[in-house]
Write an enzyme that holds these catalytic residues in place. Structure first.
Site, PDB file in Angstrom:
ATOM      1  N   ASP A  56       5.739   2.517  -3.694  1.00 58.34           N
ATOM      2  CA  ASP A  56       4.491   1.809  -3.380  1.00 58.34           C
ATOM      3  C   ASP A  56       4.584   1.199  -1.971  1.00 58.34           C
ATOM      4  O   ASP A  56       5.624   0.647  -1.597  1.00 58.34           O
ATOM      5  CB  ASP A  56       4.293   0.701  -4.424  1.00 58.34           C
ATOM      6  CG  ASP A  56       2.916   0.074  -4.367  1.00 58.34           C
ATOM      7  OD1 ASP A  56       1.967   0.758  -3.937  1.00 58.34           O
ATOM      8  OD2 ASP A  56       2.788  -1.100  -4.774  1.00 58.34           O
ATOM      9  N   HIS A  57       3.513   1.296  -1.207  1.00 59.48           N
ATOM     10  CA  HIS A  57       3.402   0.635   0.105  1.00 59.48           C
ATOM     11  C   HIS A  57       4.630   0.818   1.007  1.00 59.48           C
ATOM     12  O   HIS A  57       5.214  -0.159   1.485  1.00 59.48           O
ATOM     13  CB  HIS A  57       3.135  -0.867  -0.062  1.00 59.48           C
ATOM     14  CG  HIS A  57       1.762  -1.162  -0.581  1.00 59.48           C
ATOM     15  ND1 HIS A  57       0.619  -0.960   0.145  1.00 59.48           N
ATOM     16  CD2 HIS A  57       1.356  -1.624  -1.784  1.00 59.48           C
ATOM     17  CE1 HIS A  57      -0.437  -1.298  -0.574  1.00 59.48           C
ATOM     18  NE2 HIS A  57      -0.025  -1.694  -1.755  1.00 59.48           N
ATOM     19  N   LYS A 157      -8.114 -12.275  -7.375  1.00 57.89           N
ATOM     20  CA  LYS A 157      -9.078 -11.253  -6.990  1.00 57.89           C
ATOM     21  C   LYS A 157     -10.465 -11.844  -7.201  1.00 57.89           C
ATOM     22  O   LYS A 157     -10.683 -12.642  -8.102  1.00 57.89           O
ATOM     23  CB  LYS A 157      -8.918 -10.032  -7.892  1.00 57.89           C
ATOM     24  CG  LYS A 157      -7.478  -9.521  -7.967  1.00 57.89           C
ATOM     25  CD  LYS A 157      -7.383  -8.380  -8.947  1.00 57.89           C
ATOM     26  CE  LYS A 157      -5.948  -8.178  -9.413  1.00 57.89           C
ATOM     27  NZ  LYS A 157      -5.009  -7.885  -8.342  1.00 57.89           N
ATOM     28  N   SER A 187      -5.071  -5.364 -11.807  1.00 59.24           N
ATOM     29  CA  SER A 187      -4.721  -6.221 -12.952  1.00 59.24           C
ATOM     30  C   SER A 187      -5.942  -6.940 -13.514  1.00 59.24           C
ATOM     31  O   SER A 187      -6.898  -7.226 -12.802  1.00 59.24           O
ATOM     32  CB  SER A 187      -3.669  -7.263 -12.531  1.00 59.24           C
ATOM     33  OG  SER A 187      -2.402  -6.662 -12.414  1.00 59.24           O
TER      34      SER A 187
HETATM   35 CO    CO Z   1      -1.087  -2.153  -3.334  1.00 61.05          CO
END
Ligand code: CO
Length: 293
Positions: A56-57, A157, A187
């Protein structure tokens, strides 16, 4: 180790294919070799599982290291660079990855929130431009694309209440029909979990919020085929451990709450499989998976 057990146990129990996603921060923390060894061990402990290992990333050094280690998929995140530089950096990783049959996820647009050591203010978040997305995919050759349509990393978020921008997601799908799109920051951020964490000594803000099941299912209709879930698993860890140690201040053995975490993790992920529609689908991947070995 608890997360690997929890995930593979869920994958086996509910017969869902899974993507084991590992961040550079996790690799720094545990060591890349330790993480790979745990995943390989899980494959023998839970033999009826179908999984991919994804970085990831990553930056280029992370991606090339992961490819050398046997990851099946890597992300090159050059989304903070200008458009042309993002294409060039992604393309260079795609060329090396494809030589080894490794697939590449790239990112276009900038998510707000916390991303390892990088913090992006909400006002600077840039939604993905649909026309640029098509050009980006064609020129870079990436196999999947993470897009910015309103989600963010972390527990806060939608603090502004804006939600997923489905009109942008729809336009991206129209430009790239059938192409695999990736939703980071997926999430739920369950308010009950946040309340329990605070009840047992935590201090998370009340406006913690995430993506609803309905939004995830709607996103799938618009071409999202990979969702990234990390915050929920961190909240779960925090709630289990805070609750446990608050209730049993005389105990100090990590394996007792650790076992509770693994079981809760398996249960949580099982519910995600049901919502996302992946439960029961492992068998459709098994023939190709085993043929590759
Ligand atoms: Co991400």
């Amino acid at each position: 180790m608890e997360q690997v057990h929890g995930l593979f146990a869920a994958a086996q129990k509910f017969q869902s294919p899974v993507i084991v996603q590992i961040t550079p921060a996790a690799r720094n923390y545990a060591h890349p070799a330790m993480l790979m060894a745990m995943v390989k061990a899980a494959e023998t402990i839970y033999p009826d599982t179908v999984y991919a290992i994804h970085l990831d990333h990553g930056t280029e050094p992370h991606a090339f290291d992961a490819i050398g280690q046997g990851y099946t998929s890597v992300m090159i995140d050059a989304s903070h660079d200008p458009f042309e530089k993002n294409i060039a950096r992604t393309k260079a990783v795609v060329e090396k990855a494809h030589e080894r049959q490794v697939v590449v996820e790239a990112e276009l647009g900038v998510l707000s929130g916390v991303e390892d050591d990088l913090e992006i203010a909400d006002k600077d978040a840039l939604y993905t431009n649909p026309k640029q997305a098509k050009e980006f995919v064609e020129r870079s050759g990436c196999d999947s694309l993470a897009i910015a349509v309103g989600t963010s990393h972390g527990a806060y978020k939608f603090s502004g209440g804006q939600g997923i921008q489905f009109h942008i997601l729809e336009k991206i799908q129209q430009e790239l029909p059938g192409y695999p799109l990736v939703l980071h920051g997926s999430s739920l951020v369950d308010k009950n979990e946040v309340a329990l964490i605070n009840k047992y000594g935590g201090n998370l803000k009340e406006d913690a919020a995430g993506v609803t099941d309905a939004e995830l299912q709607q996103s799938i209709k618009y071409g999202i085929c990979k969702v990234n879930i990390a915050t929920d698993l961190r909240l779960l860890w925090t709630r289990i451990h805070r609750e446990f140690f608050s209730g049993t201040p005389e105990l100090f053995d990590p394996v007792i709450p650790g076992k509770k975490y693994m079981e809760a993790y398996t249960e949580f992920i099982g519910k995600r499989f049901a919502v996302l529609g992946s439960a029961g689908k492992a068998s459709s991947f098994k023939s190709t998976h085993h043929a590759q070995k």
